[in-house]
Design a protein around this motif. Structure first.
Motif, PDB file in Angstrom:
ATOM      1  N   THR A  99      -0.548 -11.427  -6.778  1.00  0.00           N
ATOM      2  CA  THR A  99      -0.633 -10.064  -6.252  1.00  0.00           C
ATOM      3  C   THR A  99      -0.676 -10.024  -4.727  1.00  0.00           C
ATOM      4  OG1 THR A  99      -3.063 -10.026  -6.348  1.00  0.00           O
ATOM      5  CG2 THR A  99      -1.871  -9.322  -8.330  1.00  0.00           C
ATOM      6  N   GLY A 117      -3.927  -6.187  -9.405  1.00  0.00           N
ATOM      7  CA  GLY A 117      -2.828  -5.691  -8.592  1.00  0.00           C
ATOM      8  C   GLY A 117      -1.520  -5.780  -9.351  1.00  0.00           C
ATOM      9  N   ARG A 118      -0.444  -5.757  -8.587  1.00  0.00           N
ATOM     10  CA  ARG A 118       0.890  -5.819  -9.172  1.00  0.00           C
ATOM     11  C   ARG A 118       1.601  -7.075  -8.711  1.00  0.00           C
ATOM     12  NH1 ARG A 118       4.484  -0.364  -9.392  1.00  0.00           N
ATOM     13  NH2 ARG A 118       4.114  -0.013 -11.615  1.00  0.00           N
ATOM     14  N   SER A 119       2.276  -7.696  -9.663  1.00  0.00           N
ATOM     15  CA  SER A 119       3.178  -8.794  -9.363  1.00  0.00           C
ATOM     16  C   SER A 119       4.583  -8.333  -9.764  1.00  0.00           C
ATOM     17  CB  SER A 119       2.748 -10.054 -10.114  1.00  0.00           C
ATOM     18  OG  SER A 119       3.452 -11.189  -9.660  1.00  0.00           O
TER      19      SER A 119
END
Length: 335
Positions: free
Chosen positions: A94, A136-138
């Protein structure tokens, strides 16, 4: 007679690179500087990759010569190891560093003529190899050949792009991404027995102790496939820790399986030494296998720098990267 590697004039000029443990190749002591891909706030699950490079004209697929085991250029794999582990460094799934790595890989695949998209993956907070990591975002970087039909039979070649927070990740897993890029480069100007999808997976590394705290990117990729798309996946190979040793581990989630056997046969055709590795579930192929899809792993030789600051480009053998590239190309090749 071994065929020479193809010059890809439509890709534009590129410098040679310093090879690790490989003789007879030129070197470039000053690789180009790292470029940073912009972060995205797009909420879409899948977004097209953006590149300022001119879009290459794809070759006439029917007129291409068949892919050969000798076609992947190991210098491409070594260059990726140097860029990802030597310049970008640790790239937790992330982190901004991961976003830069994903942008670089997407750009490389776009320049090869693939249609490239980033498939966004939400991941939870957790603990990765003793280090707390945030939610979070990957992203998965997904490259498909022009005109690809996802419900038609195809093969998948994958390698995870993220690292644990404390490791530059040369062997784990810039090595796998490097071989993926080398094979994708060769396949872009050759024909394969089935269309090949190339995926750099995000968030493979653990964020907790259980099987479900692992492989977020590849699980998301599989979860997004509809019934016809799942049926179309005829085989998946995960390239994970493929740059150490002088024999290539060929892993099966069970004692053996058809993809493992096909990879072992491909290695014999390619003249690459292997060792069969059963009960292997610690890579992204497991996301496919646990969903009932065919998959296997290349790589997993033990080494001293595993998940540590010592996982630097010097631990990776160019000769081993070449062996793995030969195996994957022979697996993809018409026969």
């Amino acid at each position: 007679m071994t065929r020479g590697r193809t010059t890809r004039r439509w890709l534009g000029a590129s410098g040679a690179v310093v090879l690790l443990a490989m003789g007879g190749c030129s070197s470039d002591p000053s690789p180009p500087e790292e470029t940073t891909a912009p972060s995205s706030s797009d909420e879409a699950t899948t977004e097209p990759s953006r590149s300022t490079a001119a879009t290459p004209v794809p070759p006439d697929r029917e007129a291409l010569e068949p892919l050969d085991a000798a076609d992947p250029d190991p210098a491409t794999a070594v260059r990726a190891v140097r860029r990802l582990a030597g310049r970008i460094g640790p790239r937790e799934a992330t982190s901004p560093a991961y976003e830069r790595a994903a942008g670089w890989v997407a750009g490389e695949l776009t320049r090869l003529g693939y249609d490239v998209a980033r498939q966004r993956v939400d991941v939870p907070a957790g603990e990765s190899w003793g280090v707390s990591v945030p939610a979070g975002r990957s992203a998965n970087v997904v490259a498909t050949p022009p005109g690809f039909e996802p419900a038609e039979p195809h093969l998948v070649v994958g390698a995870h792009l993220d690292t644990v927070p404390q490791a530059p990740g040369a062997e784990d897993n810039a090595s796998g991404v490097g071989v993926l890029l080398a094979v994708a480069e060769a396949a872009s100007v050759r024909s394969t027995r089935l269309p090949a999808v190339f995926v750099a997976f995000g968030a493979e590394e653990p964020r907790g102790p259980t099987d479900d705290d692992h492989h977020y990117g590849s699980r998301h990729y599989v979860d997004q496939l509809g019934p016809r798309e799942r049926a179309a996946v005829r085989g998946m190979v995960s390239l994970d820790r493929v740059g150490v040793g002088d024999r290539v581990p060929v892993g099966s989630a069970g004692n053996t399986d058809p993809v493992q056997r096909a990879l072992l046969a491909a290695a014999r055709r390619a003249g690459a030494a292997t060792v069969a590795d059963g009960g292997q579930r610690s890579s992204d192929h497991w996301s496919f296998v646990r969903a009932g899809l065919p998959g296997a792993r290349l790589g997993s030789t033990a080494y001293a720098g595993y998940h540590s600051a010592g996982d630097v480009p010097a631990v990776v053998s160019g000769a081993q990267l070449e062996r793995v590239g030969r195996i994957v190309a022979a697996w993809l090749a018409p026969r």
